[in-house]
Design a protein around this motif. Structure first.
Motif, PDB file in Angstrom:
ATOM      1  N   UNK A  96       0.868  -1.172   0.000  1.00  0.00           N
ATOM      2  CA  UNK A  96       0.000   0.000   0.000  1.00  0.00           C
ATOM      3  C   UNK A  96       0.900   1.215   0.000  1.00  0.00           C
ATOM      4  N   UNK A 145       1.231 -14.463  13.255  1.00  0.00           N
ATOM      5  CA  UNK A 145       0.615 -13.143  13.077  1.00  0.00           C
ATOM      6  C   UNK A 145       0.711 -12.345  14.375  1.00  0.00           C
ATOM      7  N   UNK A 157       5.907  -9.069  12.699  1.00  0.00           N
ATOM      8  CA  UNK A 157       5.474  -8.769  11.330  1.00  0.00           C
ATOM      9  C   UNK A 157       6.226  -7.645  10.626  1.00  0.00           C
ATOM     10  N   UNK A 194       8.286 -11.279   9.136  1.00  0.00           N
ATOM     11  CA  UNK A 194       6.922 -11.306   8.601  1.00  0.00           C
ATOM     12  C   UNK A 194       6.791 -12.564   7.742  1.00  0.00           C
ATOM     13  N   UNK A 214      -3.355 -10.885   7.069  1.00  0.00           N
ATOM     14  CA  UNK A 214      -3.492  -9.494   7.476  1.00  0.00           C
ATOM     15  C   UNK A 214      -3.926  -8.595   6.331  1.00  0.00           C
ATOM     16  N   UNK A 215      -3.546  -8.944   5.107  1.00  0.00           N
ATOM     17  CA  UNK A 215      -3.746  -7.991   4.019  1.00  0.00           C
ATOM     18  C   UNK A 215      -4.906  -8.322   3.105  1.00  0.00           C
ATOM     19  N   UNK A 236      -8.024  -8.696   3.625  1.00  0.00           N
ATOM     20  CA  UNK A 236      -9.285  -7.993   3.867  1.00  0.00           C
ATOM     21  C   UNK A 236      -9.388  -6.701   3.062  1.00  0.00           C
ATOM     22  N   UNK A 237      -8.291  -6.008   2.876  1.00  0.00           N
ATOM     23  CA  UNK A 237      -8.345  -4.712   2.222  1.00  0.00           C
ATOM     24  C   UNK A 237      -7.975  -4.757   0.738  1.00  0.00           C
ATOM     25  N   UNK A 272     -14.454  -4.918   8.571  1.00  0.00           N
ATOM     26  CA  UNK A 272     -13.711  -5.532   7.469  1.00  0.00           C
ATOM     27  C   UNK A 272     -12.693  -4.578   6.870  1.00  0.00           C
ATOM     28  N   UNK A 273     -12.911  -3.270   7.026  1.00  0.00           N
ATOM     29  CA  UNK A 273     -11.961  -2.312   6.460  1.00  0.00           C
ATOM     30  C   UNK A 273     -12.679  -1.343   5.536  1.00  0.00           C
ATOM     31  N   UNK A 274     -12.120  -0.138   5.392  1.00  0.00           N
ATOM     32  CA  UNK A 274     -12.759   0.870   4.562  1.00  0.00           C
ATOM     33  C   UNK A 274     -12.931   0.371   3.130  1.00  0.00           C
ATOM     34  N   UNK A 275     -11.890  -0.282   2.595  1.00  0.00           N
ATOM     35  CA  UNK A 275     -11.945  -0.775   1.219  1.00  0.00           C
ATOM     36  C   UNK A 275     -13.049  -1.800   1.028  1.00  0.00           C
ATOM     37  N   UNK A 276     -13.240  -2.652   2.047  1.00  0.00           N
ATOM     38  CA  UNK A 276     -14.302  -3.655   1.986  1.00  0.00           C
ATOM     39  C   UNK A 276     -15.657  -2.961   1.908  1.00  0.00           C
ATOM     40  N   UNK A 312      -1.233  -2.786  10.382  1.00  0.00           N
ATOM     41  CA  UNK A 312      -1.258  -3.521   9.124  1.00  0.00           C
ATOM     42  C   UNK A 312      -1.705  -2.579   8.013  1.00  0.00           C
ATOM     43  N   UNK A 313      -1.190  -2.821   6.794  1.00  0.00           N
ATOM     44  CA  UNK A 313      -1.509  -1.897   5.705  1.00  0.00           C
ATOM     45  C   UNK A 313      -2.948  -2.005   5.221  1.00  0.00           C
ATOM     46  N   UNK A 314      -3.741  -2.879   5.851  1.00  0.00           N
ATOM     47  CA  UNK A 314      -5.152  -2.938   5.479  1.00  0.00           C
ATOM     48  C   UNK A 314      -5.979  -1.944   6.281  1.00  0.00           C
ATOM     49  N   UNK A 348      -3.453   3.228   9.056  1.00  0.00           N
ATOM     50  CA  UNK A 348      -2.137   3.112   8.420  1.00  0.00           C
ATOM     51  C   UNK A 348      -2.028   4.109   7.267  1.00  0.00           C
ATOM     52  N   UNK A 403      -1.792  -6.330  14.306  1.00  0.00           N
ATOM     53  CA  UNK A 403      -3.107  -6.509  13.694  1.00  0.00           C
ATOM     54  C   UNK A 403      -4.211  -5.649  14.317  1.00  0.00           C
TER      55      UNK A 403
END
Lengths: 393, 283
Positions: free
Chosen positions: A154, A318, A323, A336, A344-345, A347-348, B59-63, B153-155, B159, B180
């Motif tokens: 990201x 995790x 990480x 990591x 971790x990633x 979801x987005x 779930x996250x903004x993107x979700x 986390x970058x999700x 972040x 997390x």
């Protein structure tokens, strides 16, 4: 019943009748049913692999590119573009294009300009960061003094180097194996060969009870308790690291490795031990020099399974590994892992986007690594078995 | 067997109830930062309006934006503004730009361990620490000890916000440990004398929030309700709700209006975020 009462004549004849009878139809059905179930398990594994690999396929084939080089077209020029050009510029399908009115297209053009202006002036934006060269080798990004391995998905310039993650997974797994294999092997030898039956009665279930601890609990234990205790003992700087994660991971794989190794040791014929004892060896010598070598294929299988479990475990690493995606062989540095990254990633990640595909590629990679490890383990076991049975030199 | 059938039919009936086209079923999906607040809002609102059912998921903004675009949610929660690419996807899906509502204010605090003597840092210091240029506490007036950087986390929207507003879009240091969740991050900092990290104000307990200076000359400001709301504290953001304009009517509209009213904003304070400035609130 028939077998436990061999003295009874009636039972003996009953067994005889059973043997002479033809196979009943339902028994045949059950047999085929079980066969189908086992077949479906294989099919399932195959399908899982196909679906995971399918999402990652464009990465493997090099069809994805993050390089951006689109030119900004002002909204006023919309009339000058041919429909085909406009459709391509806005990234619409022919059907979407046909259904959309002019006002919406104008709004979309404004948004497109906003998007293109948002891309920074960084020279690296013109670079395709998901080419294998960028993903495996170090690269000197603009603003960095030397080539580096960076996982930073990201970002203005998405950086997808997988080396830190591979290294992280390997480090945590290695520590876990180094910690758990000697312990569980020792326990297996003790329980199966040396312990008296009363001790064995409660020791074996106790160790196997460890398997019942959910990995998230182990991870939490690693994060809160183990990390603090180990830092006090070893005095390293970063509290959460591959070492802490590896020890917690080791706790997770001990019951599995112990169980299989113990089974392998127990299944070595008693006559081996008895012969060794009769020749004057001590119990320890018999266990170490006779039984263990005879059980080596099974013990090896236990270690390979432990490896598979450790590299695939997610929650423990995790929570306890810190990480940080750094390239370092020092086990006291944070690490990591691939599994934690996926968890971790995911979801987005935009479904179908570059990041999403890269995460699936990591999944495919994990699958391949465990598959190859298991296969290699199997081959070695076969070879060892044949050698132990004296079939080849 | 009979009882199993009974149970199954109960479950089926429950599902049918839940999915039936109730006149006022609202689904809310998105940012994990907002999920606690959104749940509290839903709870209070449903208590007042028995005919409305609100279902909240994180779930996250993107979700949330993905769900908005697939039209599987009515409202998308977000801890960052919508990105142009997401806007374009929405236009392609339903020909409209989603309507944006600011629903609350969040101050991002920078946390250090209680034992750390450093009381304040400038934004430039923070940039240096989180990108890895500053590696030792003595460079910013602390003890001679290496800095352990904790990140998210970058999700997480947090972040991205921190990266954009404090790091000016530069990369985080590779050695930054990622946690997390903000709770775990605080947990780690409270156990690490040399740790530093950032997180929403709603979670602020266990470690100490540090004062932040815009530059070396300006005074250090600690994140409190006053300083965040009068915008003297430099690291703050709006929290958003996005909605498809075609669906922004009836129950959904009433709910969104209530959220931004004084009654809705009272809940914001209870959860630990900051209420909207008066000019953004609905009457």
């Amino acid at each position: 019943m028939a077998i436990t009462n061999p003295g009874s004549k009636m039972n003996d004849s009953w067994v005889g009748i059973q043997r002479g009878q033809r196979v009943r139809p339902w028994a045949w059905l059950v047999e085929k049913g079980i066969f189908l179930v086992s077949l479906s398990a294989i099919l399932m594994i195959f399908l899982i692999f196909v679906f995971v690999a399918r999402e990652a396929l464009p990465i493997f084939l090099g069809q994805v590119s993050t390089a951006s080089g689109q030119k900004v077209i002002p909204v006023a020029d919309m009339e000058k573009l041919t429909p085909a050009e406009l459709q391509a510029y806005l990234g619409l399908t022919p059907r979407q294009y046909a259904e959309m009115d002019t006002d919406t297209k104008r709004t979309l053009m404004e948004v497109k300009i906003e998007e293109l202006k948002g891309i920074s002036k960084d020279p690296d934006t013109a670079l395709n960061t998901v080419a294998w060269r960028q993903m495996i080798f170090g690269h000197q990004w603009s603003g960095y003094p030397a080539p580096v391995y960076i996982w930073q998905p990201v970002s203005e310039v998405q950086k997808y180097n997988i080396i830190p993650l591979l290294l992280g997974s390997l480090k945590a797994t290695l520590v876990a194996l180094l910690f758990s294999v000697p312990l569980s092997l020792g326990a297996a030898i003790y329980v199966s060969q040396l312990a008296n039956p009363r001790v064995r009665e409660w020791l074996k279930p106790m160790i196997e009870l460890l398997a019942g601890i959910p990995s998230v609990v182990l991870g939490f234990f690693g994060l809160i308790v183990l990390a603090t205790v180990l830092q006090k003992v070893f005095g390293y700087q970063s509290r959460l690291n591959a070492f802490v994660a590896g020890i917690a991971l080791g706790l997770a794989i001990i019951p599995g490795v112990f169980s299989i190794a113990e089974d392998a040791l127990t299944s070595v014929p008693r006559t081996y031990t008895q012969a060794a004892l009769a020749l004057g060896s001590s119990r320890w010598q018999a266990a170490w020099q006779i039984v263990l070598p005879a059980a080596i294929p099974g013990v090896f299988a236990a270690v390979v399974l432990g490896f598979g479990r450790a590299i695939g475990e997610t929650m423990v690493v995790l929570m306890a590994s810190g990480n940080a995606s750094i390239v370092s062989w020092n086990i006291f540095d944070s690490a990591r892992t691939m599994t934690a990254t996926i968890a971790a990633e995911m979801a987005e990640a935009v479904v179908g986007g570059t990041h999403y595909r890269i995460l699936f590629m990591l999944g495919t990679l994990l699958f391949v690594v465990t598959f190859v490890a298991n296969l290699a383990g199997d081959l070695v076991i076969h070879r060892l078995k044949r050698r132990l049975e004296g079939k080849s030199a | 067997m009979k009882s199993l059938f009974q149970k199954l039919s109960f479950v089926a009936a429950g599902l049918a109830l839940a999915t039936s086209t109730h006149a006022a079923d609202i689904t809310v999906k998105g940012s994990d930062t907002l999920v606690v607040l959104a749940q509290k809002w839903a709870e209070v609102y449903m208590g007042q309006h028995a005919d409305v059912k609100i279902q909240v998921t994180g779930g996250g903004s993107g979700v949330g934006f993905a769900a908005l675009q697939n039209q599987t949610t009515d409202i998308a929660d977000a801890s960052r503004p919508i990105k142009p690419a997401e806007k374009a996807a929405c236009i392609k899906a339903f020909n409209k730009v989603p309507t944006e509502y600011k629903v609350a204010v969040d101050g991002l605090s920078v946390y250090v361990n209680d034992a750390n003597p450093v009381k304040e840092l400038t934004l430039t210091n923070l940039h240096g620490i989180f990108t890895g240029a500053i590696k030792n506490w003595k460079e910013v007036g602390g003890k001679d000890a290496p800095i352990t950087v904790y990140s998210r986390e970058n999700s997480s929207g947090t972040y991205e916000f921190f990266k954009e507003h404090v790091l000016n879009k530069d990369d985080f240091a590779a050695s930054a440990q990622t946690m997390p969740g903000t709770a775990l991050l605080l947990q780690s900092i409270s156990k690490d004398k040399n740790g530093i990290g950032y997180g929403g104000a709603a979670y602020g307990s266990g470690a100490r929030a540090i004062g932040v200076k815009k530059d070396a000359a300006s005074p250090a400001v600690e994140p409190t309700e006053t300083t965040v709301l009068n915008q003297t504290y430099p690291i703050w953001r709006y929290l958003y709700n996005y909605v498809n304009p075609a669906l922004d009517k009836d129950a959904v509209h009433a709910y969104l209006t209530w959220i931004r009213s004084a009654a809705g904003q009272k809940v914001v304070k209870e959860v630990g975020y900051y209420a909207l400035p008066a000019d953004l609130q609905t009457k």
